[in-house]
Motif scaffolding. Sequence first.
Motif, PDB file in Angstrom:
ATOM      1  N   ILE A 157      12.457  22.788  24.777  1.00  0.00           N
ATOM      2  CA  ILE A 157      12.887  24.137  24.375  1.00  0.00           C
ATOM      3  C   ILE A 157      12.964  24.124  22.853  1.00  0.00           C
ATOM      4  O   ILE A 157      13.786  23.406  22.270  1.00  0.00           O
ATOM      5  CB  ILE A 157      14.270  24.493  24.962  1.00  0.00           C
ATOM      6  CG1 ILE A 157      14.271  24.352  26.483  1.00  0.00           C
ATOM      7  CG2 ILE A 157      14.659  25.919  24.562  1.00  0.00           C
ATOM      8  CD1 ILE A 157      15.651  24.532  27.106  1.00  0.00           C
ATOM      9  N   ALA A 158      12.086  24.879  22.197  1.00  0.00           N
ATOM     10  CA  ALA A 158      12.057  24.936  20.721  1.00  0.00           C
ATOM     11  C   ALA A 158      12.859  26.140  20.267  1.00  0.00           C
ATOM     12  O   ALA A 158      12.620  27.264  20.710  1.00  0.00           O
ATOM     13  CB  ALA A 158      10.621  25.031  20.226  1.00  0.00           C
ATOM     14  N   LEU A 159      13.811  25.925  19.378  1.00  0.00           N
ATOM     15  CA  LEU A 159      14.695  26.986  18.899  1.00  0.00           C
ATOM     16  C   LEU A 159      14.547  27.173  17.389  1.00  0.00           C
ATOM     17  O   LEU A 159      14.491  26.190  16.645  1.00  0.00           O
ATOM     18  CB  LEU A 159      16.144  26.633  19.237  1.00  0.00           C
ATOM     19  CG  LEU A 159      16.421  26.587  20.748  1.00  0.00           C
ATOM     20  CD1 LEU A 159      17.323  25.414  21.096  1.00  0.00           C
ATOM     21  CD2 LEU A 159      17.051  27.887  21.224  1.00  0.00           C
ATOM     22  N   ASP A 160      14.457  28.440  16.965  1.00  0.00           N
ATOM     23  CA  ASP A 160      14.316  28.791  15.546  1.00  0.00           C
ATOM     24  C   ASP A 160      13.012  28.270  14.954  1.00  0.00           C
ATOM     25  O   ASP A 160      12.890  28.085  13.760  1.00  0.00           O
ATOM     26  CB  ASP A 160      15.524  28.267  14.740  1.00  0.00           C
ATOM     27  CG  ASP A 160      15.547  28.808  13.306  1.00  0.00           C
ATOM     28  OD1 ASP A 160      15.116  29.964  13.112  1.00  0.00           O
ATOM     29  OD2 ASP A 160      15.980  28.066  12.395  1.00  0.00           O
ATOM     30  N   CYS A 161      12.034  27.981  15.784  1.00  0.00           N
ATOM     31  CA  CYS A 161      10.727  27.519  15.321  1.00  0.00           C
ATOM     32  C   CYS A 161       9.770  27.571  16.512  1.00  0.00           C
ATOM     33  O   CYS A 161      10.203  27.786  17.649  1.00  0.00           O
ATOM     34  CB  CYS A 161      10.807  26.086  14.766  1.00  0.00           C
ATOM     35  SG  CYS A 161      11.392  24.861  15.957  1.00  0.00           S
ATOM     36  N   GLY A 162       8.469  27.386  16.245  1.00  0.00           N
ATOM     37  CA  GLY A 162       7.516  27.230  17.335  1.00  0.00           C
ATOM     38  C   GLY A 162       6.542  28.369  17.523  1.00  0.00           C
ATOM     39  O   GLY A 162       5.481  28.173  18.122  1.00  0.00           O
ATOM     40  N   VAL A 163       6.860  29.574  17.010  1.00  0.00           N
ATOM     41  CA  VAL A 163       6.005  30.719  17.325  1.00  0.00           C
ATOM     42  C   VAL A 163       4.629  30.622  16.653  1.00  0.00           C
ATOM     43  O   VAL A 163       3.683  31.289  17.070  1.00  0.00           O
ATOM     44  CB  VAL A 163       6.720  32.047  16.969  1.00  0.00           C
ATOM     45  CG1 VAL A 163       6.641  32.352  15.477  1.00  0.00           C
ATOM     46  CG2 VAL A 163       6.154  33.204  17.794  1.00  0.00           C
ATOM     47  N   LYS A 164       4.519  29.725  15.643  1.00  0.00           N
ATOM     48  CA  LYS A 164       3.213  29.522  15.008  1.00  0.00           C
ATOM     49  C   LYS A 164       2.635  28.135  15.307  1.00  0.00           C
ATOM     50  O   LYS A 164       1.615  27.761  14.738  1.00  0.00           O
ATOM     51  CB  LYS A 164       3.352  29.701  13.485  1.00  0.00           C
ATOM     52  CG  LYS A 164       3.428  31.164  13.042  1.00  0.00           C
ATOM     53  CD  LYS A 164       3.360  31.245  11.529  1.00  0.00           C
ATOM     54  CE  LYS A 164       2.974  32.643  11.074  1.00  0.00           C
ATOM     55  NZ  LYS A 164       2.815  32.711   9.609  1.00  0.00           N
ATOM     56  N   SER A 165       3.302  27.388  16.191  1.00  0.00           N
ATOM     57  CA  SER A 165       2.927  25.989  16.422  1.00  0.00           C
ATOM     58  C   SER A 165       1.821  25.857  17.473  1.00  0.00           C
ATOM     59  O   SER A 165       1.987  25.178  18.497  1.00  0.00           O
ATOM     60  CB  SER A 165       4.155  25.181  16.835  1.00  0.00           C
ATOM     61  OG  SER A 165       5.162  25.278  15.873  1.00  0.00           O
ATOM     62  N   ILE A 166       0.688  26.487  17.222  1.00  0.00           N
ATOM     63  CA  ILE A 166      -0.401  26.530  18.208  1.00  0.00           C
ATOM     64  C   ILE A 166      -0.941  25.127  18.504  1.00  0.00           C
ATOM     65  O   ILE A 166      -1.053  24.722  19.663  1.00  0.00           O
ATOM     66  CB  ILE A 166      -1.526  27.463  17.698  1.00  0.00           C
ATOM     67  CG1 ILE A 166      -1.000  28.896  17.635  1.00  0.00           C
ATOM     68  CG2 ILE A 166      -2.756  27.391  18.593  1.00  0.00           C
ATOM     69  CD1 ILE A 166      -1.821  29.840  16.806  1.00  0.00           C
TER      70      ILE A 166
END
Length: 564
Positions: free
Chosen positions: A138-147
């Motif tokens: 579970i990634a929190l406050d990060c990850g939305v660009k971590s393709i």
Amino acid sequence: MRWTLKPEPQSEKVNQLANELNVAPIIAKLLVQRGVGTFDQARQFFRPSLEDLHDPYLMKDMDKAVDRLEKAIAEGENVLVFGDYDVDGTTAVSLMASYLKSFYPNVATYIPDRYQEGYGVSYQGIDFADDNGFSLIIALDCGVKSIDHVAYAKAKNIDFIICDHHRPGEVLPDAVAILDPKRADCTYPYDELCGCGVGFKLIQALAKNRNQTIYDLVSYLDLVATAIAADIVPITGENRVLAKFGLEVINTNPRPGIKALIQNLKRQTLTITDVVFVVAPRINAAGRIKHGNYAVELLTEFDLQQAEEFAANIESLNADRRDLDKQITVEALQQIIENNEQERFTTVVYQEDWHKGVIGIVASRLTETYYRPTLVFTKSGDKLAASARSVKDFDVYNALEACSEHLEQFGGHMYAAGMTLKEENYEKFKDAFEQVVANTIHPDLLTPEISIDAEINLSEINPKFFRILKQFEPFGPQNMTPIFLGKDLQDSGFAKKIGSEQEHLKLFVRQQDSEGFGAIGFGLASKKELTDTKKKFDAVFSVEENEWNGTVSLQLRLRDIKND
């Protein structure tokens, strides 16, 4: 300093609201400026309720996130809670881990090392998950660009649930679920949550699934309020509700880690401002100076004695942070003068040995001095890393996007961002950034602005007025402390400079025949001559309580003074 008076709201609307609420027109005007125009809206503003929080399942992918987590719990999978090393990230990780551990043991946390791994989801973190048998992150406050990172994890049969609040790129990672109110295809009613706030919506959905109510989650709101304060998100909508009830937890029954941080404060009631300037820097200091794990340890510790030991350690790291911050700020200011760059549209400085953990704070200090979009670079491995800070109403993220051909990666918000680039691209990027800002920034934005809510007569300021003003709290972006303009004021002959370096100004001001008020202007000693008893002057101020020798009185907190 520019003084900008906010537009006058419609007088009919103000008068109608004043009559409905039985308040002074000045109060109604402040409410209408904040988008509160009806009796019902005012009731919700003054009496926020946990019932006002939106159904978490309105968020895109929430059902997928809950289903995947429930599957992991049912099948005994190991779950890794991963988050950034700043306050929003470490509070979010502490929130998610402590909630999950309250009913499921196979949960661990991971905070990336600021220096070894950098911002966001890291390959090292995914390898750690793989080596230790974790099948869900579970990634929190990060990850939305971590393709690429999410694809790397998927190849190792590790799933991702992403809880983020940053702007996504055009392509989303191939995660099981991406909870981000800023997704273009997400119709969630409120998109200003911080990362910890998005994490809270996930535990709210899980709680709903487990026949718990929002009232079972109140004890976690001290973490959410701390993140809201530290991340400078708007104090509107859900954030206002979460911040208000989170502050109540901080002031009545905080978790041991927060209690240990605040128990030496000589304040009866902490405000959002106290959280911003006292609690948040200490939590941040762990990730800045040593490792964000120290913050998570503190915030998830339930033994007060152990928490006090962790807090003492963090206090020491914070002292180191302050020393570094002062030293680097002096060096950066010197560099600007030596390079004769005071008149540029941007402030961009670089020194390879500057501590990466404090360059964001230094960028803020330089912005205060030169009031320009600012970047502070240091060496990070074989690349340069920078923190960006902006001035009011200028979108530094968009400016970086326009120069992205010179960058390796970047991310962030309108007012704060981070980036990396190759050293050989530094000068090209610096020139391009200067050019973009010079071509797009309005000249007015290069002068600090005081935004004034309303002109007021001193006769309108009384205890009832202040009691209602207090109910506007918690203050923060889009609901700032009301700032007033007082015209034709006069000092009663008490003006004096105070402070260890005589840098502050103390007055007793009157306006025509009104009752006088004590007034304090921090850093305004240079304006003393404007308040000569023979002169009238205009002042911009907020209203606050002052306690002296057991007596409480209202005083004016001066922000600036001018006269013709």
